[in-house]
Design a protein around this motif. Sequence first.
Motif, PDB file in Angstrom:
ATOM      1  N   PHE A 112       0.819  -1.203   0.000  1.00 11.47           N
ATOM      2  CA  PHE A 112       0.000   0.000   0.000  1.00 11.47           C
ATOM      3  C   PHE A 112       0.862   1.265   0.000  1.00 11.47           C
ATOM      4  O   PHE A 112       0.609   2.213  -0.752  1.00 11.47           O
ATOM      5  N   ILE A 113       1.907   1.293   0.827  1.00  8.40           N
ATOM      6  CA  ILE A 113       2.777   2.472   0.904  1.00  8.40           C
ATOM      7  C   ILE A 113       3.551   2.650  -0.384  1.00  8.40           C
ATOM      8  O   ILE A 113       3.737   3.764  -0.873  1.00  8.40           O
ATOM      9  N   GLU A 114       3.987   1.553  -0.980  1.00  2.00           N
ATOM     10  CA  GLU A 114       4.708   1.642  -2.257  1.00  2.00           C
ATOM     11  C   GLU A 114       3.818   2.273  -3.325  1.00  2.00           C
ATOM     12  O   GLU A 114       4.247   3.156  -4.073  1.00  2.00           O
ATOM     13  N   GLU A 115       2.565   1.842  -3.409  1.00  3.17           N
ATOM     14  CA  GLU A 115       1.637   2.389  -4.407  1.00  3.17           C
ATOM     15  C   GLU A 115       1.309   3.851  -4.114  1.00  3.17           C
ATOM     16  O   GLU A 115       1.228   4.682  -5.011  1.00  3.17           O
ATOM     17  N   THR A 116       1.141   4.183  -2.847  1.00  2.00           N
ATOM     18  CA  THR A 116       0.810   5.547  -2.454  1.00  2.00           C
ATOM     19  C   THR A 116       1.957   6.500  -2.760  1.00  2.00           C
ATOM     20  O   THR A 116       1.753   7.608  -3.234  1.00  2.00           O
ATOM     21  N   ASN A 117       3.187   6.047  -2.502  1.00  2.00           N
ATOM     22  CA  ASN A 117       4.342   6.933  -2.625  1.00  2.00           C
ATOM     23  C   ASN A 117       4.771   7.159  -4.064  1.00  2.00           C
ATOM     24  O   ASN A 117       5.603   8.020  -4.327  1.00  2.00           O
ATOM     25  N   ILE A 118       4.208   6.415  -5.043  1.00  2.00           N
ATOM     26  CA  ILE A 118       4.511   6.659  -6.460  1.00  2.00           C
ATOM     27  C   ILE A 118       4.071   8.054  -6.855  1.00  2.00           C
ATOM     28  O   ILE A 118       4.724   8.738  -7.630  1.00  2.00           O
TER      29      ILE A 118
END
Length: 565
Positions: free
Chosen positions: A395-401
């Motif tokens: 979730f954090i990886e997708e959000t931080n894109i």
Amino acid sequence: MKKIVEQLENALDKQLSGHVDFAGRRQEQSLRFRSEVELGKFLGSADIIRDAFQAISETNMTYELHTTRSGIKVLAFNWSFDDTTPFLKEPFGLVPSNKHQILDFISTKINSVFYINKAAAEQFQRLSDDLRELEEKHINTPLIITGSSWGGHLAILSTLRLHHAIDVAESNGSKNTKRPLCITYGSPLVGDKFLQLAIAEQPQWNSFLNVVAKKDPVASFFASKTPYKPFGTFLFCTESGGHTAFDDEYTILLVLDAMKSSSYMNVLGSIRRKKMLRGASHESNMNLFRAGITLQLREVGVLDGISNDQIGEMEIEKKQIFMMERKSLKNVVDPVTKLNEMKISLTFMEWYMKVSRTTNGYYDSYKHPKTRVDFEKKQAVLSHHIMLNAYWKRFIEETNIMPQKKGSKLRKRWLFGGTNYRRIVEPLDIAEYYTKGNRNYIANRSNHYILLEKWFDEDKKQERRNKAASLTEDSCFWAHVEEALISLRNLLNGGSADVEKELAELRNFEAYVMGEINDYSLSPDVFVDGSSLMKWWNEYKRYKGNAFASEFAKYMYNKSYTNYH
């Protein structure tokens, strides 16, 4: 394409009341189309498309703001013959985006550099300051941004910048923003594959409709034999009124190659007069994919210019997209549902914390289970530990894109859930890390924990506590304890190469813990007998003897921690 349809449906509905909200979703069921030809007919029937082109024809300067008969604001870009000269000097000139700082609002962390038409970037740079001011005045206004020919490039870049400004406004709590809709007419492609990908990564930016008339040489200036790539939905049309819509790259480029100037007003008039027919394809000897493609190509008069092999490639492309969409729909889980599932897993972790607090504490019970019951309790939550880490890392990886200020996509509920997860689960990751004999956890800390903490710190309000936290607020607290234990044992065993450095680190640790106590930022269970903190303290006071004078030492000697709650 679905996004474009929703926006146009919404716009058509609200034209009747003189108000358009391009960002809103219809509550009732969306119109269903039985073919892309019918979708093309629907798009062609929208008054908004004619109104936008009318605004361009009434624009005498490079750009002007208009209001349509139904009250919709239209920012229209015009393009004179003289403005075309830079494009014709370097017709295929692509430059990297990092050469033009004005374009930094488009880049993402995955696609930090893309290539864009040089003349478009330079012209946008010249218009930038005044244009940005106009854009941001309409951040809360339903707005169409439009341009024809090379002016479409400016319309596209202006739309992208306004999307970015809206992202920033939403990250700061604004709830009144309106997403723009961009309509271009006969505009050449503007950038390469990496620009296409940068836009695709941000679904809320998917608001581009490109209208292309048959025999328009400018629209097909960059097609399949160039590095340029399309994005958005393409509405192809003819003077006889034929029109159809595509949004897959392969087909768009082939049709651009096949379509070779027409008056757009005549073309749009013909489209408007055509009825919206719903019917099956007459290609009865073909499969549905091939029949649909053939019908679309015949609709815009380019079927004879495309080979059977190329139609076969289109068919394969359509099937792949269809299968991917089906698989995607099958695997889609409502984000709220998934978050609720993670809350259940976190409840198990909270249960484990509660039952472990009285025996060595939560952290040490997980690190060194002493009895069979302790071991069974740990095994009962291992799967939840693994699932929570996998979910939040993804979730954090997708959000931080997204290049958005303060992690704007992380709404309050996600940030609250993520903070509880970090404070409960990260101590267990620290326990596993040091059990393996590692050092310096903080230097090797997972990036998703760093970002969760950063976003929380940016969002939190400063409040003075007067009672102990239920969860230790610094999720790296036990890493500091472990490092203090290692430094102390190095001194006790004579294994330290720099005694003064180790002593300084221990004094810093004392000050750190005392600061956490004064702020009531620790959970009371850190002082349970048998915890790593209490082990460190018992060893440290033996090492120091009577040489204590610090605030922390007095606090611990007086057992003031027994009243910490």
